[in-house]
Design an enzyme around this catalytic site. Structure first.
Site, PDB file in Angstrom:
ATOM      1  N   ARG A 107     -88.554 -72.430-101.420  1.00 38.63           N
ATOM      2  CA  ARG A 107     -89.150 -73.741-101.661  1.00 38.63           C
ATOM      3  C   ARG A 107     -88.571 -74.313-102.951  1.00 38.63           C
ATOM      4  O   ARG A 107     -88.346 -73.583-103.929  1.00 38.63           O
ATOM      5  CB  ARG A 107     -90.673 -73.648-101.802  1.00 38.63           C
ATOM      6  N   GLU A 135     -88.250 -83.372-102.034  1.00 37.00           N
ATOM      7  CA  GLU A 135     -87.471 -83.717-100.826  1.00 37.00           C
ATOM      8  C   GLU A 135     -87.960 -85.026-100.230  1.00 37.00           C
ATOM      9  O   GLU A 135     -89.161 -85.288-100.240  1.00 37.00           O
ATOM     10  CB  GLU A 135     -87.610 -82.580 -99.793  1.00 37.00           C
ATOM     11  N   HIS A 157     -82.477 -79.062 -96.160  1.00 36.10           N
ATOM     12  CA  HIS A 157     -83.577 -78.234 -95.635  1.00 36.10           C
ATOM     13  C   HIS A 157     -83.387 -77.956 -94.127  1.00 36.10           C
ATOM     14  O   HIS A 157     -84.213 -78.362 -93.299  1.00 36.10           O
ATOM     15  CB  HIS A 157     -84.932 -78.913 -95.902  1.00 36.10           C
TER      16      HIS A 157
HETATM   17  P1  NAP Z   1     -93.225 -63.494 -96.463  1.00 33.32           P
HETATM   18  O1  NAP Z   1     -92.902 -62.524 -95.384  1.00 33.32           O
HETATM   19  O2  NAP Z   1     -94.660 -63.729 -96.830  1.00 33.32           O
HETATM   20  O3  NAP Z   1     -92.413 -63.064 -97.762  1.00 33.32           O
HETATM   21  C1  NAP Z   1     -92.634 -63.615 -99.011  1.00 33.32           C
HETATM   22  C2  NAP Z   1     -92.226 -62.592-100.057  1.00 33.32           C
HETATM   23  O4  NAP Z   1     -92.371 -63.165-101.339  1.00 33.32           O
HETATM   24  C3  NAP Z   1     -93.069 -61.329-100.022  1.00 33.32           C
HETATM   25  O5  NAP Z   1     -92.235 -60.218-100.034  1.00 33.32           O
HETATM   26  C4  NAP Z   1     -93.926 -61.399-101.292  1.00 33.32           C
HETATM   27  O6  NAP Z   1     -94.108 -60.083-101.803  1.00 33.32           O
HETATM   28  C5  NAP Z   1     -93.046 -62.254-102.203  1.00 33.32           C
HETATM   29  N1  NAP Z   1     -93.851 -63.034-103.142  1.00 33.32           N
HETATM   30  C6  NAP Z   1     -94.841 -63.902-102.874  1.00 33.32           C
HETATM   31  N2  NAP Z   1     -95.352 -64.410-103.996  1.00 33.32           N
HETATM   32  C7  NAP Z   1     -94.657 -63.846-105.009  1.00 33.32           C
HETATM   33  C8  NAP Z   1     -94.723 -63.958-106.427  1.00 33.32           C
HETATM   34  N3  NAP Z   1     -95.627 -64.751-107.023  1.00 33.32           N
HETATM   35  N4  NAP Z   1     -93.859 -63.237-107.160  1.00 33.32           N
HETATM   36  C9  NAP Z   1     -92.971 -62.423-106.569  1.00 33.32           C
HETATM   37  N5  NAP Z   1     -92.847 -62.281-105.234  1.00 33.32           N
HETATM   38  C10 NAP Z   1     -93.694 -62.977-104.462  1.00 33.32           C
HETATM   39  O7  NAP Z   1     -92.657 -64.926 -96.122  1.00 33.32           O
HETATM   40  P2  NAP Z   1     -91.365 -65.305 -95.238  1.00 33.32           P
HETATM   41  O8  NAP Z   1     -91.760 -65.471 -93.830  1.00 33.32           O
HETATM   42  O9  NAP Z   1     -90.257 -64.368 -95.574  1.00 33.32           O
HETATM   43  O10 NAP Z   1     -91.058 -66.772 -95.818  1.00 33.32           O
HETATM   44  C11 NAP Z   1     -90.793 -66.941 -97.179  1.00 33.32           C
HETATM   45  C12 NAP Z   1     -90.702 -68.415 -97.540  1.00 33.32           C
HETATM   46  O11 NAP Z   1     -89.469 -68.955 -97.091  1.00 33.32           O
HETATM   47  C13 NAP Z   1     -91.743 -69.332 -96.879  1.00 33.32           C
HETATM   48  O12 NAP Z   1     -92.969 -69.281 -97.569  1.00 33.32           O
HETATM   49  C14 NAP Z   1     -91.095 -70.693 -96.959  1.00 33.32           C
HETATM   50  O13 NAP Z   1     -91.480 -71.339 -98.148  1.00 33.32           O
HETATM   51  C15 NAP Z   1     -89.604 -70.374 -97.012  1.00 33.32           C
HETATM   52  N6  NAP Z   1     -88.885 -70.842 -95.797  1.00 33.32           N
HETATM   53  C16 NAP Z   1     -87.908 -71.769 -95.932  1.00 33.32           C
HETATM   54  C17 NAP Z   1     -87.226 -72.201 -94.801  1.00 33.32           C
HETATM   55  C18 NAP Z   1     -86.131 -73.210 -94.902  1.00 33.32           C
HETATM   56  O14 NAP Z   1     -85.881 -73.903 -93.932  1.00 33.32           O
HETATM   57  N7  NAP Z   1     -85.454 -73.317 -96.036  1.00 33.32           N
HETATM   58  C19 NAP Z   1     -87.563 -71.715 -93.543  1.00 33.32           C
HETATM   59  C20 NAP Z   1     -88.561 -70.771 -93.458  1.00 33.32           C
HETATM   60  C21 NAP Z   1     -89.228 -70.335 -94.598  1.00 33.32           C
HETATM   61  P3  NAP Z   1     -95.425 -59.701-102.635  1.00 33.32           P
HETATM   62  O15 NAP Z   1     -96.589 -60.202-101.850  1.00 33.32           O
HETATM   63  O16 NAP Z   1     -95.363 -58.211-102.809  1.00 33.32           O
HETATM   64  O17 NAP Z   1     -95.274 -60.412-103.940  1.00 33.32           O
HETATM   65  C1  8YV Z   2     -89.131 -76.162 -91.642  1.00 32.47           C
HETATM   66  C2  8YV Z   2     -89.648 -74.266 -93.298  1.00 32.47           C
HETATM   67  O1  8YV Z   2     -88.074 -76.934 -92.076  1.00 32.47           O
HETATM   68  O2  8YV Z   2     -90.884 -72.802 -91.933  1.00 32.47           O
HETATM   69  C3  8YV Z   2     -90.713 -73.258 -93.067  1.00 32.47           C
HETATM   70  O3  8YV Z   2     -91.378 -72.877 -94.045  1.00 32.47           O
HETATM   71  O4  8YV Z   2     -89.390 -74.637 -94.408  1.00 32.47           O
HETATM   72  C4  8YV Z   2     -88.831 -74.786 -92.172  1.00 32.47           C
HETATM   73  O5  8YV Z   2     -88.772 -73.899 -91.121  1.00 32.47           O
HETATM   74  C5  8YV Z   2     -90.405 -76.800 -92.079  1.00 32.47           C
HETATM   75  O6  8YV Z   2     -91.466 -76.122 -91.563  1.00 32.47           O
HETATM   76  C6  8YV Z   2     -90.521 -78.268 -91.688  1.00 32.47           C
HETATM   77  O7  8YV Z   2     -90.249 -78.509 -90.374  1.00 32.47           O
END
Ligand code: NAP
Ligand code: 8YV
Length: 330
Positions: free
Chosen positions: A236, A265, A283
């Protein structure tokens, strides 16, 4: 007796994902709005809404407050806005998200972003398309390479682990920082982000955007990463202090950055867009038809499960810990 889903009113934005919208229209009593502002939504549209399907943000809070029979918000995305989602949970509303189905797609994007950042493929392709290969010769050798890099992952969760598997396959080392050690991997663990940043030259951020992670990648962390450092952010935008990043890239505190997410964004600071040592994506981490369809199905399957079986499939952790069971609704 199966629930009569067709009598259940679900609110969604008029520009919602087309597959999710088509399923909600076919399976529920769908209501669409252009703008989540209760003052501009006709009262008859808000009456009896029991579910919302959307990518919730703070602007939805007044809508949540205007919907007393609301039972569930099905977020489109694994990342969810903490303010509005926790507001809904506080009111006893179940909140879901779309974990797992997008892990591999987002991890693919993270590696593409890293490779494009260090090897400048976008600029190299532009060189070819602009006719410079024929007129001026080869594209200059890139100053950076993926070879011999030490990769640190900030947020080794579902997506972080999918990224780590790819990084290993590229022959590179992986270490990580989370609040707690992950039980199912044996990569080196750092208790602090600064410790991780000091130990690696490539930092991939994939933590959620929460008050706790806000601006945690700041000037000190970028200094710790060092002058050959590369930052990739696919989590994020709020996690990175964008002003500190612009200064660090400009002054050679780090070498380069690849960003898929931004603080405000779709606004991207002009200073970043003018830099050559960055790769900027709008994104698009999960943005293929394949993966967005899986996410759309999970949004709707959560609604179907809630209204037919009384339980969500993928509630956010805060809703799970609040043990939100389906409320009786008249
Ligand atoms: P997840 O499985 O919940 O993984 C998040 C990781 O972050 C966990 O290992 C957690 O470990 C760690 N974490 C959380 N808070 C923290 C903190 N304060 N300090 C240090 N580590 C921390 O989530 P995910 O499914 O992998 O997704 C992660 C993130 O990717 C989403 O929340 C979203 O914002 C982003 N994302 C972006 C896109 C994109 O299109 N760019 C798409 C999908 C997701 P601990 O709980 O042990 O701290
Ligand atoms: C999408 C994401 O772009 O899943 C997330 O956290 O950031 C992305 O997969 C978002 O949900 C908006 O469509």
């Amino acid at each position: 007796m199966p629930a009569d889903l067709k009598s259940i009113r679900i609110l969604m934005p008029s520009h919602f994902n087309a597959h999710a919208a088509a399923r909600i229209e076919a399976e529920f009593d769908a209501v669409t709005i252009d703008d989540p502002d209760p003052a501009r939504i006709p009262t008859e549209k808000l009456a009896g809404i029991r579910g919302i399907a959307a990518g919730l943000g703070p602007s939805w809070i007044p809508v949540i407050d205007a919907l007393p029979p609301l039972e569930i918000v099905a977020n489109f995305g694994v990342g969810y806005d903490p303010e509005s989602s926790l507001h809904a949970i506080d009111k006893g509303v179940c909140v879901t998200h779309t974990p797992t189905v997008l892990d591999e797609e987002v991890a693919d994007t993270a590696l593409a972003l890293l490779l494009n950042t260090v090897r400048e493929f976008w600029f190299a392709e532009k060189w070819l398309r602009d006719g410079k290969w024929e007129k001026e010769g080869n594209y200059p050798l890139t100053g950076l390479s993926l070879r011999d890099r030490q990769v640190g992952i900030y947020g080794l969760g579902r997506i972080g682990k999918a990224i780590a598997r790819r990084v290993e396959a590229f022959g590179l080392s992986v270490s990580y920082h989370n609040r707690s050690r992950a039980a199912d991997v044996d990569y080196p663990y750092y208790e602090t982000l600064e410790g991780l940043a000091s130990a690696v030259d490539t930092l991939i951020c994939v933590v959620p955007g929460t008050p706790e992670t806000h601006h945690t990648v700041n000037a000190a962390i970028l200094r710790a990463l060092g002058p050959s450092g590369v930052l990739v952010n696919i989590g994020r935008g709020t996690v990175v202090d964008e002003s500190a990043l612009v200064a660090a890239l400009r002054d050679g505190v780090i070498a380069a950055a690849g960003l898929d997410v931004f603080e405000d964004e779709p606004h991207v600071p002009a200073e970043l867009a003018a830099m050559k040592n960055v790769c900027l994506l709008p994104h698009v981490g999960s943005a293929s038809q394949h993966t967005r369809r899986l996410m759309a199905d999970l949004v709707v399957d959560n609604l179907v499960s809630w209204f037919s079986k009384g339980e969500a499939l993928t509630a956010v952790p805060e809703a799970k810990s609040a043990s939100l069971a389906k409320r009786k609704n008249g």
